[in-house]
Design a protein around this motif. Structure first.
Motif, PDB file in Angstrom:
ATOM      1  N   SER A 210       0.843  -1.187   0.000  1.00  0.00           N
ATOM      2  CA  SER A 210       0.000   0.000   0.000  1.00  0.00           C
ATOM      3  C   SER A 210       0.884   1.244   0.000  1.00  0.00           C
ATOM      4  O   SER A 210       2.027   1.214   0.462  1.00  0.00           O
ATOM      5  CB  SER A 210      -0.911   0.017   1.233  1.00  0.00           C
ATOM      6  OG  SER A 210      -0.136  -0.015   2.421  1.00  0.00           O
ATOM      7  N   ILE A 211       0.334   2.303  -0.560  1.00  0.00           N
ATOM      8  CA  ILE A 211       1.099   3.553  -0.636  1.00  0.00           C
ATOM      9  C   ILE A 211       1.209   4.160   0.763  1.00  0.00           C
ATOM     10  O   ILE A 211       0.229   4.313   1.462  1.00  0.00           O
ATOM     11  CB  ILE A 211       0.411   4.550  -1.587  1.00  0.00           C
ATOM     12  CG1 ILE A 211       0.375   3.966  -3.002  1.00  0.00           C
ATOM     13  CG2 ILE A 211       1.146   5.878  -1.601  1.00  0.00           C
ATOM     14  CD1 ILE A 211      -0.306   4.851  -4.000  1.00  0.00           C
ATOM     15  N   ARG A 212       2.420   4.482   1.124  1.00  0.00           N
ATOM     16  CA  ARG A 212       2.680   5.023   2.451  1.00  0.00           C
ATOM     17  C   ARG A 212       3.066   6.494   2.370  1.00  0.00           C
ATOM     18  O   ARG A 212       3.298   7.036   1.301  1.00  0.00           O
ATOM     19  CB  ARG A 212       3.778   4.213   3.157  1.00  0.00           C
ATOM     20  CG  ARG A 212       3.447   2.737   3.299  1.00  0.00           C
ATOM     21  CD  ARG A 212       4.578   1.979   3.982  1.00  0.00           C
ATOM     22  NE  ARG A 212       4.302   0.557   4.018  1.00  0.00           N
ATOM     23  CZ  ARG A 212       3.566  -0.047   4.944  1.00  0.00           C
ATOM     24  NH1 ARG A 212       3.040   0.687   5.925  1.00  0.00           N
ATOM     25  NH2 ARG A 212       3.336  -1.348   4.919  1.00  0.00           N
ATOM     26  N   PHE A 213       3.133   7.086   3.566  1.00  0.00           N
ATOM     27  CA  PHE A 213       3.444   8.500   3.663  1.00  0.00           C
ATOM     28  C   PHE A 213       4.777   8.824   2.988  1.00  0.00           C
ATOM     29  O   PHE A 213       4.880   9.789   2.216  1.00  0.00           O
ATOM     30  CB  PHE A 213       3.480   8.896   5.143  1.00  0.00           C
ATOM     31  CG  PHE A 213       3.977  10.295   5.383  1.00  0.00           C
ATOM     32  CD1 PHE A 213       3.176  11.383   5.098  1.00  0.00           C
ATOM     33  CD2 PHE A 213       5.243  10.514   5.897  1.00  0.00           C
ATOM     34  CE1 PHE A 213       3.618  12.670   5.326  1.00  0.00           C
ATOM     35  CE2 PHE A 213       5.696  11.797   6.127  1.00  0.00           C
ATOM     36  CZ  PHE A 213       4.885  12.871   5.836  1.00  0.00           C
ATOM     37  N   LEU A 214       5.797   8.035   3.246  1.00  0.00           N
ATOM     38  CA  LEU A 214       7.114   8.305   2.671  1.00  0.00           C
ATOM     39  C   LEU A 214       7.113   8.142   1.157  1.00  0.00           C
ATOM     40  O   LEU A 214       7.865   8.823   0.451  1.00  0.00           O
ATOM     41  CB  LEU A 214       8.161   7.382   3.299  1.00  0.00           C
ATOM     42  CG  LEU A 214       8.551   7.692   4.748  1.00  0.00           C
ATOM     43  CD1 LEU A 214       9.582   6.689   5.261  1.00  0.00           C
ATOM     44  CD2 LEU A 214       9.099   9.114   4.862  1.00  0.00           C
ATOM     45  N   ASP A 215       6.266   7.229   0.630  1.00  0.00           N
ATOM     46  CA  ASP A 215       6.161   7.058  -0.818  1.00  0.00           C
ATOM     47  C   ASP A 215       5.639   8.346  -1.461  1.00  0.00           C
ATOM     48  O   ASP A 215       6.153   8.786  -2.492  1.00  0.00           O
ATOM     49  CB  ASP A 215       5.222   5.893  -1.155  1.00  0.00           C
ATOM     50  CG  ASP A 215       5.746   4.570  -0.633  1.00  0.00           C
ATOM     51  OD1 ASP A 215       6.981   4.413  -0.589  1.00  0.00           O
ATOM     52  OD2 ASP A 215       4.933   3.712  -0.269  1.00  0.00           O
ATOM     53  N   ILE A 216       4.593   8.922  -0.872  1.00  0.00           N
ATOM     54  CA  ILE A 216       4.040  10.175  -1.384  1.00  0.00           C
ATOM     55  C   ILE A 216       5.082  11.281  -1.304  1.00  0.00           C
ATOM     56  O   ILE A 216       5.242  12.088  -2.239  1.00  0.00           O
ATOM     57  CB  ILE A 216       2.792  10.591  -0.567  1.00  0.00           C
ATOM     58  CG1 ILE A 216       1.694   9.534  -0.685  1.00  0.00           C
ATOM     59  CG2 ILE A 216       2.280  11.947  -1.009  1.00  0.00           C
ATOM     60  CD1 ILE A 216       1.060   9.440  -2.040  1.00  0.00           C
ATOM     61  N   PHE A 217       5.796  11.332  -0.213  1.00  0.00           N
ATOM     62  CA  PHE A 217       6.817  12.354  -0.012  1.00  0.00           C
ATOM     63  C   PHE A 217       7.893  12.249  -1.106  1.00  0.00           C
ATOM     64  O   PHE A 217       8.298  13.258  -1.701  1.00  0.00           O
ATOM     65  CB  PHE A 217       7.445  12.178   1.375  1.00  0.00           C
ATOM     66  CG  PHE A 217       8.142  13.398   1.893  1.00  0.00           C
ATOM     67  CD1 PHE A 217       7.442  14.396   2.543  1.00  0.00           C
ATOM     68  CD2 PHE A 217       9.505  13.551   1.727  1.00  0.00           C
ATOM     69  CE1 PHE A 217       8.077  15.524   3.033  1.00  0.00           C
ATOM     70  CE2 PHE A 217      10.155  14.663   2.211  1.00  0.00           C
ATOM     71  CZ  PHE A 217       9.445  15.657   2.858  1.00  0.00           C
ATOM     72  N   ARG A 218       8.351  11.019  -1.373  1.00  0.00           N
ATOM     73  CA  ARG A 218       9.383  10.818  -2.405  1.00  0.00           C
ATOM     74  C   ARG A 218       8.856  11.183  -3.789  1.00  0.00           C
ATOM     75  O   ARG A 218       9.578  11.774  -4.603  1.00  0.00           O
ATOM     76  CB  ARG A 218       9.843   9.355  -2.393  1.00  0.00           C
ATOM     77  CG  ARG A 218      10.617   8.942  -1.149  1.00  0.00           C
ATOM     78  CD  ARG A 218      11.280   7.598  -1.355  1.00  0.00           C
ATOM     79  NE  ARG A 218      11.700   7.007  -0.100  1.00  0.00           N
ATOM     80  CZ  ARG A 218      11.014   6.082   0.561  1.00  0.00           C
ATOM     81  NH1 ARG A 218       9.853   5.643   0.066  1.00  0.00           N
ATOM     82  NH2 ARG A 218      11.464   5.588   1.690  1.00  0.00           N
ATOM     83  N   GLN A 219       7.611  10.805  -4.076  1.00  0.00           N
ATOM     84  CA  GLN A 219       7.037  11.113  -5.392  1.00  0.00           C
ATOM     85  C   GLN A 219       6.954  12.618  -5.619  1.00  0.00           C
ATOM     86  O   GLN A 219       7.274  13.107  -6.711  1.00  0.00           O
ATOM     87  CB  GLN A 219       5.647  10.482  -5.512  1.00  0.00           C
ATOM     88  CG  GLN A 219       5.656   8.966  -5.631  1.00  0.00           C
ATOM     89  CD  GLN A 219       4.268   8.368  -5.628  1.00  0.00           C
ATOM     90  OE1 GLN A 219       3.277   9.089  -5.731  1.00  0.00           O
ATOM     91  NE2 GLN A 219       4.187   7.052  -5.494  1.00  0.00           N
ATOM     92  N   ASN A 220       6.538  13.356  -4.616  1.00  0.00           N
ATOM     93  CA  ASN A 220       6.469  14.818  -4.755  1.00  0.00           C
ATOM     94  C   ASN A 220       7.839  15.417  -5.019  1.00  0.00           C
ATOM     95  O   ASN A 220       7.981  16.340  -5.840  1.00  0.00           O
ATOM     96  CB  ASN A 220       5.864  15.442  -3.484  1.00  0.00           C
ATOM     97  CG  ASN A 220       4.374  15.187  -3.356  1.00  0.00           C
ATOM     98  OD1 ASN A 220       3.679  15.001  -4.349  1.00  0.00           O
ATOM     99  ND2 ASN A 220       3.880  15.165  -2.135  1.00  0.00           N
ATOM    100  N   TYR A 221       8.844  14.884  -4.365  1.00  0.00           N
ATOM    101  CA  TYR A 221      10.201  15.406  -4.553  1.00  0.00           C
ATOM    102  C   TYR A 221      10.750  15.028  -5.922  1.00  0.00           C
ATOM    103  O   TYR A 221      11.368  15.853  -6.611  1.00  0.00           O
ATOM    104  CB  TYR A 221      11.128  14.882  -3.459  1.00  0.00           C
ATOM    105  CG  TYR A 221      12.535  15.418  -3.580  1.00  0.00           C
ATOM    106  CD1 TYR A 221      12.847  16.712  -3.165  1.00  0.00           C
ATOM    107  CD2 TYR A 221      13.555  14.634  -4.126  1.00  0.00           C
ATOM    108  CE1 TYR A 221      14.134  17.211  -3.287  1.00  0.00           C
ATOM    109  CE2 TYR A 221      14.845  15.124  -4.254  1.00  0.00           C
ATOM    110  CZ  TYR A 221      15.127  16.413  -3.830  1.00  0.00           C
ATOM    111  OH  TYR A 221      16.403  16.907  -3.965  1.00  0.00           O
ATOM    112  N   SER A 222      10.487  13.788  -6.365  1.00  0.00           N
ATOM    113  CA  SER A 222      11.003  13.354  -7.653  1.00  0.00           C
ATOM    114  C   SER A 222      10.335  14.084  -8.816  1.00  0.00           C
ATOM    115  O   SER A 222      10.954  14.301  -9.865  1.00  0.00           O
ATOM    116  CB  SER A 222      10.811  11.837  -7.817  1.00  0.00           C
ATOM    117  OG  SER A 222       9.427  11.499  -7.809  1.00  0.00           O
ATOM    118  N   ARG A 223       9.077  14.495  -8.643  1.00  0.00           N
ATOM    119  CA  ARG A 223       8.355  15.184  -9.711  1.00  0.00           C
ATOM    120  C   ARG A 223       8.720  16.659  -9.826  1.00  0.00           C
ATOM    121  O   ARG A 223       8.763  17.206 -10.924  1.00  0.00           O
ATOM    122  CB  ARG A 223       6.842  15.065  -9.479  1.00  0.00           C
ATOM    123  CG  ARG A 223       6.287  13.671  -9.706  1.00  0.00           C
ATOM    124  CD  ARG A 223       4.836  13.605  -9.253  1.00  0.00           C
ATOM    125  NE  ARG A 223       4.279  12.268  -9.409  1.00  0.00           N
ATOM    126  CZ  ARG A 223       3.105  11.880  -8.914  1.00  0.00           C
ATOM    127  NH1 ARG A 223       2.369  12.751  -8.232  1.00  0.00           N
ATOM    128  NH2 ARG A 223       2.677  10.651  -9.098  1.00  0.00           N
TER     129      ARG A 223
END
Length: 381
Positions: A210-223
């Motif tokens: 499942s998508i976790r908080f850190l996954d969202i955080f990394r995606q925002n930074y990578s984008r």
């Protein structure tokens, strides 16, 4: 042999003591183990509380206010987390908000994601709200202390006849709240962005990952790099300035007025009511900016795969560029003026509760962590 004093009431007088003759004082029998155990337990408890407060009292006042604010925010947000998630789902979708649809949304979330999904994103909320609320209350108290010091020096004199005692003027309360809200938002905004995005994504019960908080955080930074972590900050600050200013000012001034009229400290219920009123007014006034902010934070994430898919309109709103002007234009074209107030009735239910709990909890924790010198200063002031 150690002697212990005991106080015994007359067996013939069960009511409250009315005169000194209603009790006798004597020596406790040496074999009374219950009295000895209770005395030891009370002494240990008293010693622990005194030791804890003494150790906490050595911390700077700013740190103690951060601790108090963090606890206040954590308690308040945990209580209203389910209502907060449902509100965000409506804010970022094109589905029309109706109170009668709430049971269906809750049932869909429970059936497809489980009961705990109502608190989905609450861990991220806690990660954000503890420093957010702590910093906010700390900055406000710092500003409050500064203004009160100026009052005592006669630099910013106030009308003692109208206030009854030293306190912030409405303008000082407003400015202190605006600064407190702005500083706390800037310091914790990436966490708020990730939390809002996590709240609108559907969790698959049988998914391997499942998508976790850190996954969202990394995606925002990578984008988007650093700027990707602060998408929607400008509209957030535009809403936070009046939001925090009004909330803190109303809470401070209503408490001050009650103290002036009654000549006593506020009761717990009065503190809750002051916080609830402040939250209700502040959130209603700034609600359109909150809807715009949530839209900007979740652009590209919202589709039909949400808990709202079973309610009426299933269309996916057009993705607009993440700018304030385009987001407002898109929302108005899609839903009109009503779109800017979608879910406000949900806010009227959960907002006053959250604010009342938050302000009241902070008052109690702050008082518990105060040093004796600070208490004495308040009594003299």
């Amino acid at each position: 042999m150690t002697k212990y004093a005991t106080v015994r009431r007359r067996e013939s007088i069960p009511q409250e003591l009315e005169d000194p003759d209603d009790c006798t004082v004597g020596e406790a029998p040496a074999q009374d183990d219950d009295v000895l155990v209770m005395s030891s337990q009370s002494a240990l408890s008293f010693s622990f509380n005194n030791s804890f407060q003494s150790n906490i009292g050595t911390l700077p006042k700013e740190i103690r206010n951060i601790i108090g604010g963090g606890i206040a925010g954590m308690v308040a947000k945990s209580v209203v987390a389910p209502a907060d998630r449902i509100k965000i789902l409506f804010q970022v979708s094109s589905v029309e908000f109706r109170l009668r649809n709430l049971p269906l949304v809750v049932g869909t979330i429970r059936r497809e994601e489980g009961w705990t999904a109502l608190w989905k994103g609450n861990t991220a909320t806690m990660i954000r709200v503890i420093p957010y609320s702590g910093i906010q209350f700390m900055v406000f108290e710092k500003c409050k202390t500064y203004f009160l010091q100026q009052h005592s020096k006669g630099i910013y004199p106030i009308d003692q006849g109208s206030s009854g005692k030293h306190g912030l003027t409405p303008l000082e309360s407003l400015l202190s709240g605006m600064l407190a809200g702005s500083v706390s938002v800037v310091c914790t905004y990436p966490l708020d962005l990730a939390r809002a995005q996590l709240a609108v994504l559907k969790r698959k019960q049988n998914a391997a990952h499942s998508i976790r908080f850190l996954d969202i955080f990394r995606q925002n930074y990578s984008r988007g790099g650093i700027t990707g972590l602060f998408r929607g900050l400008s509209i957030t600050l535009a809403g936070m300035l009046p939001y925090a200013g009004i909330a803190f000012a109303l809470n401070e001034q209503t408490k001050r007025e009650i103290q002036h009229v009654t000549g006593r400290d506020l009761s717990t219920m009065e503190r809750i009511q002051c916080g609830a009123l402040a939250g209700l007014v502040a959130q209603t006034v700034t609600y359109p900016l909150e809807v715009t902010r949530r839209r900007m934070q979740t652009i590209g994430l919202v589709g039909t795969d949400t808990a709202l898919a079973e309610i009426g309109n299933r269309t996916i709103p057009t993705v607009a560029p993440p700018t304030i002007r385009e987001t407002i234009r898109s929302l108005y074209a899609e839903q009109g003026v009503r779109g800017f107030f979608k879910g406000v009735t949900m806010n009227w239910m959960k907002g006053p509760v959250a604010f009342g709990i938050s302000f009241t909890t902070f008052d109690f924790v702050k008082k518990f962590l105060e040093t004796e010198e600070e208490r004495q200063s308040q009594r003299n002031g």
